[in-house]
Design an enzyme around this catalytic site. Sequence first.
Site, PDB file in Angstrom:
ATOM      1  N   LYS A 121       0.898  -1.226   0.086  1.00  0.00           N
ATOM      2  CA  LYS A 121       0.059  -0.005   0.067  1.00  0.00           C
ATOM      3  C   LYS A 121       1.099   1.304   0.023  1.00  0.00           C
ATOM      4  O   LYS A 121       1.650   1.338   0.954  1.00  0.00           O
ATOM      5  CB  LYS A 121      -0.883  -0.001   1.257  1.00  0.00           C
ATOM      6  CG  LYS A 121      -1.594   1.202   1.331  1.00  0.00           C
ATOM      7  CD  LYS A 121      -2.541   1.246   2.781  1.00  0.00           C
ATOM      8  CE  LYS A 121      -3.411   2.686   2.987  1.00  0.00           C
ATOM      9  NZ  LYS A 121      -3.997   2.611   4.317  1.00  0.00           N
ATOM     10  N   ASP A 171      -2.711  10.073   3.902  1.00  0.00           N
ATOM     11  CA  ASP A 171      -4.041   9.710   4.242  1.00  0.00           C
ATOM     12  C   ASP A 171      -4.863  10.688   5.217  1.00  0.00           C
ATOM     13  O   ASP A 171      -4.447  10.620   6.342  1.00  0.00           O
ATOM     14  CB  ASP A 171      -4.079   8.196   4.541  1.00  0.00           C
ATOM     15  CG  ASP A 171      -5.452   7.989   5.002  1.00  0.00           C
ATOM     16  OD1 ASP A 171      -6.463   8.560   4.561  1.00  0.00           O
ATOM     17  OD2 ASP A 171      -5.630   6.970   5.484  1.00  0.00           O
ATOM     18  N   LYS A 210     -10.015  12.781   8.647  1.00  0.00           N
ATOM     19  CA  LYS A 210      -9.470  12.155   9.879  1.00  0.00           C
ATOM     20  C   LYS A 210      -9.582  13.459  10.934  1.00  0.00           C
ATOM     21  O   LYS A 210      -9.497  14.648  10.610  1.00  0.00           O
ATOM     22  CB  LYS A 210      -8.332  11.461   9.890  1.00  0.00           C
ATOM     23  CG  LYS A 210      -8.038  10.246   9.288  1.00  0.00           C
ATOM     24  CD  LYS A 210      -6.713   9.911   9.031  1.00  0.00           C
ATOM     25  CE  LYS A 210      -6.411   8.548   8.164  1.00  0.00           C
ATOM     26  NZ  LYS A 210      -7.113   7.506   9.017  1.00  0.00           N
ATOM     27  N   ASP A 250       1.607   6.210   5.653  1.00  0.00           N
ATOM     28  CA  ASP A 250       0.467   5.341   5.242  1.00  0.00           C
ATOM     29  C   ASP A 250       1.239   4.675   3.723  1.00  0.00           C
ATOM     30  O   ASP A 250       0.587   3.941   3.083  1.00  0.00           O
ATOM     31  CB  ASP A 250      -0.680   5.896   5.126  1.00  0.00           C
ATOM     32  CG  ASP A 250      -2.016   5.062   4.859  1.00  0.00           C
ATOM     33  OD1 ASP A 250      -1.854   3.993   5.624  1.00  0.00           O
ATOM     34  OD2 ASP A 250      -2.934   5.424   4.442  1.00  0.00           O
ATOM     35  N   ASP A 296     -12.246   7.014   3.901  1.00  0.00           N
ATOM     36  CA  ASP A 296     -10.970   6.935   4.708  1.00  0.00           C
ATOM     37  C   ASP A 296     -10.428   5.218   4.563  1.00  0.00           C
ATOM     38  O   ASP A 296      -9.608   4.930   5.026  1.00  0.00           O
ATOM     39  CB  ASP A 296     -11.189   7.331   6.309  1.00  0.00           C
ATOM     40  CG  ASP A 296      -9.931   7.366   7.045  1.00  0.00           C
ATOM     41  OD1 ASP A 296      -8.581   7.527   6.295  1.00  0.00           O
ATOM     42  OD2 ASP A 296     -10.055   7.541   8.241  1.00  0.00           O
ATOM     43  N   GLU A 353      -9.355   3.777   2.263  1.00  0.00           N
ATOM     44  CA  GLU A 353      -9.029   3.918   0.892  1.00  0.00           C
ATOM     45  C   GLU A 353      -8.029   2.819   0.576  1.00  0.00           C
ATOM     46  O   GLU A 353      -7.703   2.421  -0.482  1.00  0.00           O
ATOM     47  CB  GLU A 353      -8.590   5.218   0.790  1.00  0.00           C
ATOM     48  CG  GLU A 353      -6.880   5.419   0.972  1.00  0.00           C
ATOM     49  CD  GLU A 353      -6.853   5.217   2.506  1.00  0.00           C
ATOM     50  OE1 GLU A 353      -7.632   5.371   3.535  1.00  0.00           O
ATOM     51  OE2 GLU A 353      -5.580   5.068   3.075  1.00  0.00           O
ATOM     52  N   ARG A 372      -7.946  -0.325   0.874  1.00  0.00           N
ATOM     53  CA  ARG A 372      -8.479  -1.750   0.307  1.00  0.00           C
ATOM     54  C   ARG A 372      -8.738  -1.379  -1.074  1.00  0.00           C
ATOM     55  O   ARG A 372      -8.818  -2.039  -1.976  1.00  0.00           O
ATOM     56  CB  ARG A 372      -9.703  -2.084   1.284  1.00  0.00           C
ATOM     57  CG  ARG A 372     -10.793  -1.204   1.371  1.00  0.00           C
ATOM     58  CD  ARG A 372     -11.493  -1.693   2.331  1.00  0.00           C
ATOM     59  NE  ARG A 372     -11.149  -1.314   3.849  1.00  0.00           N
ATOM     60  CZ  ARG A 372     -11.476  -1.374   4.965  1.00  0.00           C
ATOM     61  NH1 ARG A 372     -12.835  -2.124   5.011  1.00  0.00           N
ATOM     62  NH2 ARG A 372     -10.941  -0.885   6.097  1.00  0.00           N
TER      63      ARG A 372
HETATM   64  N1  BES Z   1      -4.094   4.501   7.136  1.00  0.00           N
HETATM   65  C1  BES Z   1      -5.293   3.956   7.625  1.00  0.00           C
HETATM   66  C2  BES Z   1      -5.086   3.171   8.726  1.00  0.00           C
HETATM   67  C3  BES Z   1      -4.392   3.551  10.080  1.00  0.00           C
HETATM   68  C4  BES Z   1      -4.978   4.305  11.004  1.00  0.00           C
HETATM   69  C5  BES Z   1      -3.012   2.973  10.309  1.00  0.00           C
HETATM   70  C6  BES Z   1      -4.244   4.798  12.166  1.00  0.00           C
HETATM   71  C7  BES Z   1      -2.304   3.330  11.661  1.00  0.00           C
HETATM   72  C8  BES Z   1      -2.902   4.301  12.297  1.00  0.00           C
HETATM   73  C9  BES Z   1      -6.493   3.468   6.935  1.00  0.00           C
HETATM   74  O1  BES Z   1      -6.654   4.082   5.646  1.00  0.00           O
HETATM   75  C10 BES Z   1      -7.856   3.882   7.513  1.00  0.00           C
HETATM   76  O2  BES Z   1      -8.110   5.053   7.631  1.00  0.00           O
HETATM   77  N2  BES Z   1      -8.633   3.021   8.013  1.00  0.00           N
HETATM   78  C11 BES Z   1      -9.805   3.201   8.735  1.00  0.00           C
HETATM   79  C12 BES Z   1     -10.715   2.075   8.157  1.00  0.00           C
HETATM   80  C13 BES Z   1     -12.255   2.502   8.879  1.00  0.00           C
HETATM   81  C14 BES Z   1     -12.610   3.725   7.874  1.00  0.00           C
HETATM   82  C15 BES Z   1     -13.232   1.211   8.192  1.00  0.00           C
HETATM   83  C16 BES Z   1      -9.499   2.932  10.115  1.00  0.00           C
HETATM   84  O3  BES Z   1      -8.668   2.069  10.584  1.00  0.00           O
HETATM   85  O4  BES Z   1     -10.113   3.855  10.895  1.00  0.00           O
HETATM   86 ZN    ZN Z   2      -4.624   4.850   4.887  1.00  0.00          ZN
HETATM   87 MN    MN Z   3      -7.648   5.966   5.560  1.00  0.00          MN
END
Ligand code: BES
Ligand code: ZN
Ligand code: MN
Length: 502
Positions: free
Chosen positions: A268, A273, A280, A291, A350, A352, A354
């Site tokens: 990825k 992000d 966020k 990210d 968010d 994104e 996947r």
């Molecule tokens: N890059 C983030 C995941 C992340 C968050 C990694 C904090 C490390 C620390 C990912 O793109 C994301 O935002 N995931 C969301 C998914 C949710 C919206 C289903 C998450 O984990 O909040």
């Molecule tokens: Zn992300």
């Molecule tokens: Mn995200």
Amino acid sequence: MQISVKTTSPANQKSACLVVGVLEHRKLSPSARQLDDASGGYLSKLLKQGDMDGKSGQTLMLHDVDGITARRILLVGCGRQASLDSRQFKKIIESTWNTLSDSAAREAVCYLGELTVKNRSHAECIRLMAEQMLLGEYRYQHKPRDKDEKKPAINKMLLDVSDRRHLHKAELAAQIATAIAKGANIARELGNLPANICTPTYLASSAQKNARGSKTTRVKVLGPKDIEKLKMGAFLSVAKGSREEPRLIVVEYKGGKKDERPHVLVGKGITFDSGGISIKPSAAMDEMKFDMCGAAGVLGTMVAIAELNLPVNVVAIVPSCENLPDGQASKPGDVVTSMSGQTIEVLNTDAEGRLILCDALTYSERFKPKTVIDVATLTGACVVALGKHACGLLSNDQKLADNLLRAGKRSGDRAWQLPLWEEYDEQLKSNFADMANIGGRDAGTITAACFLARYTEKMKWAHLDIAGVAWHSGHHKGATGRPVGLLTQYLLDQCGRKYQLS
Ligand code: BES
Ligand code: ZN
Ligand code: MN
């Protein structure tokens, strides 16, 4: 720093510094005993005086000891031999390294390989030492440094191998450690670079730079037009909210037989992000420059295996873009069509990772891979579940999962498996598309993997969620270089006995 292995005799070894162990209750290691004899009992006198008792992590630097050729002796506390495991050993090496690099020595000979570490062969011990020191050497390259801030002092490290019969494997161990540390440190630098420097374009050119002059590694970089032609609608739906152009980076390493099916690694590469329209909260949002650590880990692994000339074929695929809010950005509720033809309702912009990974996974089919492993900072839920110590592992093939778990244990870069059951997949149901891109609050790491599993049914696939392990927060904020160790070990394991240290 150059690392080498050799059999030496401590008392008359020329060096700026000899590093020897002292075990708990002032027990001298074999090399320390030799130095003690040669110096007329000087070391035992100091220990008796109470200058050191051998507790794990203690260090004591001695200068110009009579009867010893070397200029310095660094005594290192190693604790109890019987309870010395790899975690403890790593800490010992860490404090050794800190003391050494604060000293004026530019080169050293280290005798700590004579310790026995639980569940580790001698060669693995050498590997651990070398790797730990080379990782300790890393400094963020991009930061302008004060003139008087010293450069890392040690240029040459000789690891003593007391038994000549161990030399051959120790040599391999040093090579493996050097390759992994090189790959991991490249991954760390990419991770640490701010998002205004490390853009998708930058990632692509750094992949090209890594492969420059190589006979075994080729890099192909696709831009927005190519990605559109491939019908990667999910990937593009994330990219279109940013002014930076997306890149699909493909690195092919051919070390194996010509028509041997490759292992594919997908990383990825979200260079920032923000969450997109589902933006966020601002606290710690800077950390979302990390990210792209999946991409960095995969690109670092390609460097490590090329360095080792491993006899395997490996392809790295990195989809890279930013996730930003914009007039053009995807909105919650938008429906997009992925390269596989399956449609996705984007309920949260968010989620994104996947979306870019699913198209990269579909793209990987054309390589007819033996196995596909994707690596991603995919879910905050994984940090909640496993913390900072293990990455999450989910797979549709238990043998592949077992191989990765084993590689994690051996390399000290561990993973922990979570279930990938159909029950969880049901959380992805959508009224308006084949699936939604989120599965609700419960089991976020698993539903993210269930989403990816819908794109990998034809392949042996595993997913590593590195959200918790890819970087440190707080005072020591910075990328870790994980999982270069795990992935390289996995690929080493594909190369037979010759590459085994255990
Ligand atoms: N890059 C983030 C995941 C992340 C968050 C990694 C904090 C490390 C620390 C990912 O793109 C994301 O935002 N995931 C969301 C998914 C949710 C919206 C289903 C998450 O984990 O909040
Ligand atoms: Zn992300
Ligand atoms: Mn995200």
